[in-house]
Design a protein around this motif. Structure first.
Motif, PDB file in Angstrom:
ATOM      1  N   SER A 132       0.792  -1.226   0.000  1.00 25.73           N
ATOM      2  CA  SER A 132       0.000   0.000   0.000  1.00 25.73           C
ATOM      3  C   SER A 132       0.828   1.281   0.000  1.00 25.73           C
ATOM      4  O   SER A 132       0.359   2.317  -0.455  1.00 25.73           O
ATOM      5  N   SER A 133       2.045   1.239   0.520  1.00 22.88           N
ATOM      6  CA  SER A 133       2.914   2.422   0.543  1.00 22.88           C
ATOM      7  C   SER A 133       4.358   1.975   0.706  1.00 22.88           C
ATOM      8  O   SER A 133       4.628   0.819   1.051  1.00 22.88           O
ATOM      9  N   THR A 134       5.259   2.913   0.495  1.00 21.96           N
ATOM     10  CA  THR A 134       6.678   2.610   0.646  1.00 21.96           C
ATOM     11  C   THR A 134       6.999   2.194   2.072  1.00 21.96           C
ATOM     12  O   THR A 134       7.754   1.245   2.299  1.00 21.96           O
ATOM     13  N   ILE A 135       6.428   2.890   3.039  1.00 18.05           N
ATOM     14  CA  ILE A 135       6.739   2.586   4.439  1.00 18.05           C
ATOM     15  C   ILE A 135       6.089   1.279   4.877  1.00 18.05           C
ATOM     16  O   ILE A 135       6.656   0.523   5.669  1.00 18.05           O
TER      17      ILE A 135
ATOM     18  N   GLU B  66       7.202   5.157  10.422  1.00 15.30           N
ATOM     19  CA  GLU B  66       6.188   6.021   9.809  1.00 15.30           C
ATOM     20  C   GLU B  66       6.796   6.695   8.589  1.00 15.30           C
ATOM     21  O   GLU B  66       8.021   6.797   8.462  1.00 15.30           O
ATOM     22  N   GLU B  67       5.940   7.163   7.699  1.00 17.52           N
ATOM     23  CA  GLU B  67       6.372   7.800   6.451  1.00 17.52           C
ATOM     24  C   GLU B  67       7.396   8.900   6.730  1.00 17.52           C
ATOM     25  O   GLU B  67       7.176   9.771   7.562  1.00 17.52           O
ATOM     26  N   GLY B  68       8.552   8.810   6.092  1.00 20.71           N
ATOM     27  CA  GLY B  68       9.599   9.814   6.219  1.00 20.71           C
ATOM     28  C   GLY B  68      10.491   9.666   7.434  1.00 20.71           C
ATOM     29  O   GLY B  68      11.448  10.410   7.595  1.00 20.71           O
ATOM     30  N   GLU B  69      10.193   8.705   8.295  1.00 21.75           N
ATOM     31  CA  GLU B  69      10.974   8.535   9.527  1.00 21.75           C
ATOM     32  C   GLU B  69      12.320   7.874   9.239  1.00 21.75           C
ATOM     33  O   GLU B  69      12.406   6.898   8.509  1.00 21.75           O
TER      34      GLU B  69
END
Length: 123
Positions: free
Chosen positions: A61-64, A89-92
């Motif tokens: 569903s997402s990169t992360i 989390e996204e960008g972490e």
């Protein structure tokens, strides 16, 4: 002619020797730590499994989400210890937990205790 009592004792000594050689302590000392190259290869295999849908649509569903699934695939025990209660989390970018995870994989590959790993790289 061979005495059956002597044969029985010899058999027991052989069984005992095999048992001792296969004990966890001996196996742990003879293990080779996981290498960075092996970690990369296994992680690439995990990404391939995720892309093929083997891990379900949530992992795609997402990169992360894909990264969290890859970490879980790579080492379920280390993922549970380091990330399960607080997934990435996204960008972490969490260098402390990343180091803990790698250290966990190293210790696990050697059959060593994973006690005390969590929080060992906190700055």
């Amino acid at each position: 002619m061979v005495d059956s009592t002597s044969s029985g004792k010899t058999f027991l000594v052989i069984i005992l020797a095999v048992f001792l050689l296969c004990s966890d302590e001996v196996l742990a000392k003879s293990r080779v730590p996981i290498s960075d190259a092996e970690i990369r290869q296994r992680k690439n295999d995990c990404y391939a499994d995720i892309e093929s849908g083997l891990w379900g649509q949530e992992c795609k569903s997402s990169t992360i989400a894909k990264e969290n699934c890859a970490l879980r695939c790579l080492s379920p025990v280390c993922y549970e210890l380091i990330y399960e209660s607080d997934p990435l989390e996204e960008g972490e970018k969490d260098f402390s937990r990343s180091s803990e995870y790698k250290y966990c994989m190293h210790r696990d590959s050697l059959g060593q205790s994973l006690d005390g790993i969590r929080g060992s790289f906190d700055v």
